[in-house]
Design a protein around this motif. Sequence first.
Motif, PDB file in Angstrom:
ATOM      1  N   SER A 164      33.512  22.153  64.869  1.00 14.44           N
ATOM      2  CA  SER A 164      33.458  20.965  63.884  1.00 14.44           C
ATOM      3  C   SER A 164      34.624  20.601  63.159  1.00 14.44           C
ATOM      4  O   SER A 164      35.596  21.474  63.002  1.00 14.44           O
ATOM      5  CB  SER A 164      32.229  21.358  62.729  1.00 14.44           C
ATOM      6  N   GLY A 165      34.886  19.237  62.822  1.00 15.91           N
ATOM      7  CA  GLY A 165      36.066  18.757  62.060  1.00 15.91           C
ATOM      8  C   GLY A 165      37.123  18.417  62.810  1.00 15.91           C
ATOM      9  O   GLY A 165      38.021  18.095  62.327  1.00 15.91           O
ATOM     10  N   PHE A 166      36.865  18.370  64.101  1.00 17.85           N
ATOM     11  CA  PHE A 166      37.877  17.808  65.149  1.00 17.85           C
ATOM     12  C   PHE A 166      37.032  16.992  66.405  1.00 17.85           C
ATOM     13  O   PHE A 166      35.603  17.256  66.512  1.00 17.85           O
ATOM     14  CB  PHE A 166      38.765  18.679  65.767  1.00 17.85           C
ATOM     15  N   THR A 167      37.707  16.095  67.339  1.00 18.31           N
ATOM     16  CA  THR A 167      36.939  15.480  68.184  1.00 18.31           C
ATOM     17  C   THR A 167      36.811  16.528  69.297  1.00 18.31           C
ATOM     18  O   THR A 167      37.675  16.634  70.238  1.00 18.31           O
ATOM     19  CB  THR A 167      37.788  14.441  68.608  1.00 18.31           C
ATOM     20  N   PHE A 168      35.808  17.299  69.240  1.00 20.59           N
ATOM     21  CA  PHE A 168      35.691  18.305  70.249  1.00 20.59           C
ATOM     22  C   PHE A 168      35.912  17.993  71.637  1.00 20.59           C
ATOM     23  O   PHE A 168      36.393  18.633  72.437  1.00 20.59           O
ATOM     24  CB  PHE A 168      34.243  19.144  70.151  1.00 20.59           C
ATOM     25  N   SER A 169      35.234  17.077  72.099  1.00 21.14           N
ATOM     26  CA  SER A 169      35.224  16.276  73.459  1.00 21.14           C
ATOM     27  C   SER A 169      36.495  15.761  74.115  1.00 21.14           C
ATOM     28  O   SER A 169      36.681  15.693  75.081  1.00 21.14           O
ATOM     29  CB  SER A 169      34.146  15.400  73.633  1.00 21.14           C
ATOM     30  N   SER A 170      37.582  15.832  73.182  1.00 25.57           N
ATOM     31  CA  SER A 170      38.919  15.434  73.663  1.00 25.57           C
ATOM     32  C   SER A 170      39.837  16.795  73.890  1.00 25.57           C
ATOM     33  O   SER A 170      40.962  16.826  74.286  1.00 25.57           O
ATOM     34  CB  SER A 170      39.539  14.649  72.497  1.00 25.57           C
ATOM     35  N   TYR A 171      39.209  18.090  73.572  1.00 28.32           N
ATOM     36  CA  TYR A 171      40.087  19.245  73.773  1.00 28.32           C
ATOM     37  C   TYR A 171      39.380  20.089  74.914  1.00 28.32           C
ATOM     38  O   TYR A 171      38.410  20.323  74.933  1.00 28.32           O
ATOM     39  CB  TYR A 171      40.013  19.944  72.483  1.00 28.32           C
ATOM     40  N   ALA A 172      40.402  20.721  75.537  1.00 31.66           N
ATOM     41  CA  ALA A 172      40.076  21.920  76.542  1.00 31.66           C
ATOM     42  C   ALA A 172      39.746  22.782  75.584  1.00 31.66           C
ATOM     43  O   ALA A 172      40.141  22.963  74.282  1.00 31.66           O
ATOM     44  CB  ALA A 172      41.377  22.215  77.167  1.00 31.66           C
ATOM     45  N   MET A 173      39.038  24.001  75.900  1.00 33.12           N
ATOM     46  CA  MET A 173      38.708  25.024  75.134  1.00 33.12           C
ATOM     47  C   MET A 173      38.862  26.519  75.832  1.00 33.12           C
ATOM     48  O   MET A 173      38.847  26.506  77.329  1.00 33.12           O
ATOM     49  CB  MET A 173      37.113  24.996  74.675  1.00 33.12           C
ATOM     50  N   ASN A 174      39.273  27.577  74.868  1.00 34.22           N
ATOM     51  CA  ASN A 174      39.596  28.719  75.953  1.00 34.22           C
ATOM     52  C   ASN A 174      38.586  29.750  74.913  1.00 34.22           C
ATOM     53  O   ASN A 174      38.358  29.481  73.958  1.00 34.22           O
ATOM     54  CB  ASN A 174      40.875  29.038  75.544  1.00 34.22           C
ATOM     55  N   TRP A 175      38.358  30.833  75.828  1.00 37.50           N
ATOM     56  CA  TRP A 175      37.772  32.170  75.234  1.00 37.50           C
ATOM     57  C   TRP A 175      39.035  33.287  75.419  1.00 37.50           C
ATOM     58  O   TRP A 175      39.740  33.316  76.497  1.00 37.50           O
ATOM     59  CB  TRP A 175      36.533  32.530  75.829  1.00 37.50           C
TER      60      TRP A 175
END
Length: 118
Positions: A25-36
């Motif tokens: 939350s708090g940012f445009t999630f769909s614009s970011y790659a994500m990592n684990w």
Amino acid sequence: QVQLVESGGGLVQPGGSLRLSCAASGFTFSSYAMNWYRQGPGKERDLVATITSAGGSTKYADSVKGRFTISRDNAKNTVYLQMNNLKPEDTAVYYCNAPRRPGRPPYWGQGTQVTVSS
């Protein structure tokens, strides 16, 4: 306010499965790659899996290839890590991470503990 909240960790026997979730939350999630990432006892924090912003491409560390699957649901602002055939060496705190532009620190969650033990 940016938040990444991991959940789904726990104690599991070798060979078992867990599904981790990371709610953003708090940012445009769909614009970011994500990592684990994960950090085992006495070890450095290592990259485990990456997914592109639209989910069309994924990458894995060699140690988890064929056992872990990263996915995301941009409608729910959530990234997942499905972990199968878990091994004791998978024991670690697992963190989700949203990388940002060069020069800006990434967003991090607080982590969720995964313990693989009989």
